[in-house]
Motif scaffolding. Structure first.
Motif, PDB file in Angstrom:
ATOM      1  N   ALA A   1       0.822  -1.212   0.000  1.00  0.00           N
ATOM      2  CA  ALA A   1       0.000   0.000   0.000  1.00  0.00           C
ATOM      3  C   ALA A   1       0.854   1.260   0.000  1.00  0.00           C
ATOM      4  N   ARG A   2       1.822   1.289  -0.904  1.00  0.00           N
ATOM      5  CA  ARG A   2       2.695   2.455  -1.017  1.00  0.00           C
ATOM      6  C   ARG A   2       3.408   2.419  -2.356  1.00  0.00           C
ATOM      7  N   SER A   3       4.052   3.541  -2.707  1.00  0.00           N
ATOM      8  CA  SER A   3       4.871   3.579  -3.915  1.00  0.00           C
ATOM      9  C   SER A   3       6.224   2.945  -3.625  1.00  0.00           C
ATOM     10  N   ARG A   4       6.836   2.365  -4.645  1.00  0.00           N
ATOM     11  CA  ARG A   4       8.130   1.683  -4.504  1.00  0.00           C
ATOM     12  C   ARG A   4       9.057   2.155  -5.616  1.00  0.00           C
ATOM     13  N   GLY A   5      10.350   2.002  -5.372  1.00  0.00           N
ATOM     14  CA  GLY A   5      11.291   2.372  -6.420  1.00  0.00           C
ATOM     15  C   GLY A   5      12.711   1.990  -6.065  1.00  0.00           C
TER      16      GLY A   5
ATOM     17  N   ARG B   1      28.545   4.056   1.536  1.00  0.00           N
ATOM     18  CA  ARG B   1      27.393   4.319   2.407  1.00  0.00           C
ATOM     19  C   ARG B   1      26.523   3.077   2.428  1.00  0.00           C
ATOM     20  N   TRP B   2      25.867   2.821   3.569  1.00  0.00           N
ATOM     21  CA  TRP B   2      25.024   1.646   3.750  1.00  0.00           C
ATOM     22  C   TRP B   2      23.576   2.061   3.917  1.00  0.00           C
ATOM     23  N   GLN B   3      22.667   1.239   3.371  1.00  0.00           N
ATOM     24  CA  GLN B   3      21.238   1.468   3.537  1.00  0.00           C
ATOM     25  C   GLN B   3      20.593   0.216   4.110  1.00  0.00           C
ATOM     26  N   LEU B   4      19.714   0.389   5.073  1.00  0.00           N
ATOM     27  CA  LEU B   4      19.046  -0.728   5.731  1.00  0.00           C
ATOM     28  C   LEU B   4      17.970  -1.316   4.822  1.00  0.00           C
TER      29      LEU B   4
ATOM     30  N   SER C   1      13.535   2.242  -2.103  1.00  0.00           N
ATOM     31  CA  SER C   1      12.574   3.142  -1.475  1.00  0.00           C
ATOM     32  C   SER C   1      12.233   2.759  -0.046  1.00  0.00           C
ATOM     33  N   ASP C   2      12.376   1.477   0.325  1.00  0.00           N
ATOM     34  CA  ASP C   2      11.935   1.054   1.648  1.00  0.00           C
ATOM     35  C   ASP C   2      12.692  -0.187   2.077  1.00  0.00           C
ATOM     36  N   GLU C   3      12.497  -0.564   3.327  1.00  0.00           N
ATOM     37  CA  GLU C   3      13.277  -1.637   3.928  1.00  0.00           C
ATOM     38  C   GLU C   3      12.811  -3.039   3.531  1.00  0.00           C
ATOM     39  N   ARG C   4      11.694  -3.142   2.805  1.00  0.00           N
ATOM     40  CA  ARG C   4      11.210  -4.435   2.356  1.00  0.00           C
ATOM     41  C   ARG C   4      11.327  -4.596   0.838  1.00  0.00           C
ATOM     42  N   TYR C   5      11.980  -3.642   0.195  1.00  0.00           N
ATOM     43  CA  TYR C   5      12.048  -3.688  -1.263  1.00  0.00           C
ATOM     44  C   TYR C   5      12.770  -4.943  -1.752  1.00  0.00           C
TER      45      TYR C   5
END
Length: 801
Positions: free
Chosen positions: A309-313, A378-381, A337-341
């Motif tokens: 229920a959101r935009s992803r990218g 750089r790290w992203q979660l 875009s998010d932590e579940r991508y």
């Protein structure tokens, strides 16, 4: 009487022009498979005879002759020559040859003044790439118009064959009428592509087919009222083949790639994708290439994913630029875009286990005796169950250099050096439901300088080596105040210590005979002594340092940690022994067995933190590894670690592989690992996979990957493959872990491979090569990366040469 090797001057030039144009209409036969998959095509099930046998009079296929055919004269032979000098007529076994080209016919006549020519009766043409037969060919050289009737052709390299009722040529533009293409044998036409009209423009490099129909057997499976395609290596804007699949998570999944040829050195592929259970997205791939480098930018945008229920990218870039012969700039950048991508857009177990993404950019250099670099990362979660506290520190920036050089006759000198600034994202706390609470904790960082010069004396003979090494390691920090306060208040702590190692080994070998075959039997003892004094390092931070997993490679390192924040104290001796059996006929390794252990003469008191126990005086776990080739098809392997302190194993793995005839394979693996400090089991898995050929056409594939600790499967694959001369079909059913809650996803993948044309459906080959080691036999001979190997951006001062 046959007039052998009679050469013409002006006339031969005109005939040469006809020879160059004759095969051009058949470029449709080359272009139809232009979009074929890059995988090697297996033609083993095809008849051994050619659709069109080699013409006896034709010269042997020669690529060198093909490359220079335009500079060669044309030789004309025939049983009889009649007519006049302006209208010569050849009759009976007429043969025109130029380089690799051959044109044969029963009768050939042409008018040197008007330019008209007619070749009729058993018209035959061949060169390095194609053979064809026709009833008649006629045209005019001056107006460059030609018509060929009732054609049958065969591609020499691709096995493609087909025919056309007629072909009309006007210069470089041609029209084919009622044409066909297939790679099947005419006696078994499993599939065929046909079109009532195909236009080919050789100057522009594309063709246009109208009302084309693809039939499998007699059933039409694809209709295209109009499509445009390339006929040579020049890229063309247009549609690529779609991708279809079905899964429990995505539902019906359809992707349609659209290719844009923007310039000779860059292009773009836009892929709209529809998932019935999730929505629509746009995926884009932009590529560029130039003499000094290349790059690729991948982007994805999904305005509304109903799964979350959101935009992803995502944005992903990788590329490099060669500055000169020593220096290169390169970057690998990732953003989601998010932590579940990663979990939601991956259909592999990696998508469940990946908890972060790393982006890097820098300038790197290498020379004969040195390496250097300036980079940042750089790290992203990407794990919604964790917070930013689990992320490694980012290095912004990092400067490193290494240098080594022979020194005098006996010595070798070198140095490792690194200066780096560590930063970290703030930590956003989450509640029990993994939602952000609004509480943010600042994460302080700092800077570190690490220098490690060394001097070694590598001595070696035919059956021995001895390498004593003396190194000195100096590490200094400049810490942020908050971090320094948490470590005792010292903002500029330092550490300095010597490191002494002695590495020595012997090589014994003898010739022996086993089972009537001659072998070289080796015995290779090795010792490695390490001495490092104790330094209190509790005031030092932990930026990028972790403990290595204990393994065979760890027996011969001068630190049990990766990174410079910890250097363990040591007074220890490694003793190890390796033996091998090498088959003298071909050098194949029949057996290799290794065993080793570390003896700690004193306690090693340096630890990462209070949770890690010190290494006590005594013996380490025994590390053993055995690989045995029972036959050329059967191989067995095992790795085992026995801990004398706890009197049980820390690690065990068993590997068995059997190579079946006809490229079949069976794999059986068992893996177990125990946490020695806590005594708890970390991993216990069984993995069974196979490719079993039932007969030359049918085979079955499968995998059962099971976690004994969780008592649930991690991945199950079952599938069937059917193969023929020109068509292959693969159908796979998969059940695999799709998220961190352990939920399972079901999917069905079907792929149709029209050999020499294209494949439609999911890329099942990629799935099977990942799941079944040996599905592609060449994969068995790839050397897997060591679990202690440093990456291209890693600074590894703990491994002394």
């Amino acid at each position: 009487m046959r007039q052998a090797n009679r050469r013409l001057t002006l006339k031969s030039n005109r005939v040469r022009r006809a020879l160059r144009l004759l095969p051009l209409p058949l470029s449709i036969a080359i272009c139809l498979p232009a979009m074929a998959d890059e995988k090697p095509v297996n033609w083993d099930l095809c008849p051994t005879t050619d659709v069109l046998p080699l013409f006896d009079e034709a010269p042997k296929a020669d690529k060198a002759a093909a490359a220079m055919r335009d500079q060669l004269p044309t030789d004309i032979e025939g049983d009889q020559l009649s007519g006049t000098s302006t209208t010569p007529q050849y009759q009976g076994n007429v043969a025109l040859k130029r380089g690799d080209q051959f044109l044969g016919t029963d009768n050939l006549r042409f008018d040197t003044e008007s330019g008209n020519y007619i070749a009729e009766g058993n018209v035959r043409y061949s060169d390095s790439s194609i053979r064809m037969i026709a009833d008649r060919a006629e045209g005019n050289q001056e107006s460059d118009t030609h018509k060929i009737s009732n054609i049958h052709y065969q591609l020499v390299s691709r096995r493609g064959n087909g025919g056309a009722d007629s072909i009309d040529l006007q210069g470089a533009v041609g029209q084919m009428h009622r044409s066909t293409y297939t790679t099947c044998d005419p006696s078994q036409p499993v599939w065929k592509l046909s079109a009532p009209q195909i236009e080919v423009d050789n100057d522009e490099g594309f063709g246009t087919a109208r009302n084309a129909v693809l039939r499998i057997g007699k059933v039409p499976v694809l209709y295209a009222p109009w499509f445009k395609f390339p006929i040579d290596d020049r890229r063309q804007t247009g549609l690529l083949y779609p991708q279809l699949s079905m899964s429990g998570r995505n539902g019906f999944d359809y992707a349609q790639p659209i290719y844009f040829n923007l310039a000779p050195n860059f292009d773009d592929t836009l892929t709209p994708r529809y998932m019935s259970k999730r929505g629509v997205l746009l995926d884009n791939e932009f590529r560029y290439l130039y003499e000094g480098g290349r790059g690729q930018l991948d982007t994805l945008y999904m305005p509304d994913d109903t799964l979350r229920a959101r935009s992803r990218g995502k944005v992903e870039y990788s590329g490099y630029h060669n500055i000169d012969s020593n220096w290169q700039a390169r970057a690998n950048l990732f953003w989601v875009s998010d932590e579940r991508y990663i979990e939601d857009f991956s259909n592999r177990l990696l998508g469940v286990s990946a908890s972060n993404l790393q982006s890097t950019a820098g300038v790197y250099g290498t020379g004969t005796t040195w390496t250097a670099g300036l980079m940042a990362d750089r790290w992203q979660l990407t794990d919604y169950t964790l917070t930013e506290a689990s992320l490694p520190y980012s290095r912004q920036p990092r400067l490193f250099a290494t240098w080594e050089q022979p020194f005098g006759r006996w010595f070798e000198a070198g140095v490792y050096a690194e200066a780096v600034r560590f930063t970290h994202d703030d930590i956003h706390l989450k509640d029990a439901g993994f939602d952000r609470t609004g509480v943010t904790l600042a994460q302080p960082g700092g800077s570190r300088l690490d220098i490690k010069p060394y001097l070694s004396m590598p001595l070696a003979g035919a059956s021995w080596f001895l390498t004593p090494t003396l190194a000195w390691r100096y590490t200094a920090y400049q810490l942020d105040k908050a971090l320094a306060d948490s470590l005792g208040g010292e903002r500029n702590p330092t550490r300095s210590m010597p490191i002494t190692t002695v590495d020595a080994g012997l090589f014994f070998d003898r010739e022996t005979t086993l089972g009537g075959k001659s072998y070289l039997h080796t015995l290779e003892p090795r010792v490695f002594y390490l001495n490092t004094p104790y330094r209190d390092q509790s005031a030092l931070p932990l930026f990028d340092t972790r403990a290595f997993t204990f393994s065979w490679g760890q027996l011969f390192r001068d630190s049990r940690y990766t990174g410079a924040d910890r250097q363990n104290d040591a007074n220890q001796l490694t003793t190890a022994l390796t033996t091998r059996l090498l088959r003298e006929s071909d050098g194949r390794e029949k057996l290799s067995a290794s065993i080793g252990q570390i003896t700690y003469f004193d306690d090693s008191r340096v630890t990462l933190d209070s949770a890690e126990a010190i290494v006590e005086k005594g013996k380490s776990a025994w590390v053993a590894d055995v690989n045995w080739a029972l036959t050329d098809r059967w191989t067995l392997g095992s790795t085992y670690q026995w801990n004398p302190k706890y009197r049980q194993e820390d690690l065990a793995s068993l590997r068995a592989r059997y190579l079946l005839p006809k490229d079949g394979v069976v794999n059986l693996n068992y893996r177990y690992r125990r946490n020695a400090s806590t005594g708890t089991d970390q991993l216990k898995q069984a993995d069974f996979s196979f490719l079993y050929p039932i007969n030359p056409s049918w085979s079955v594939v499968g995998r059962y990957y099971y976690s004994l600790l969780d008592r649930k499967p991690l991945e199950i694959i079952g599938g069937v493959q059917w193969d023929s001369c020109c068509l292959a079909v693969r159908a796979l059913a998969r059940r695999y872990v799709k998220n961190r809650e352990g939920e399972l996803n079901n999917s069905l993948q079907i792929e149709f491979v029209l050999k020499g044309l294209a494949s439609a459906g999911q890329d099942t080959d990629r799935t099977l090569r990942r799941a079944i080691l040996g599905y592609n036999r060449d994969d068995l001979y790839l050397v897997p990366p060591s679990n202690i190997a440093a990456g291209e951006d890693d600074y590894d001062p703990n491994q002394i040469p």
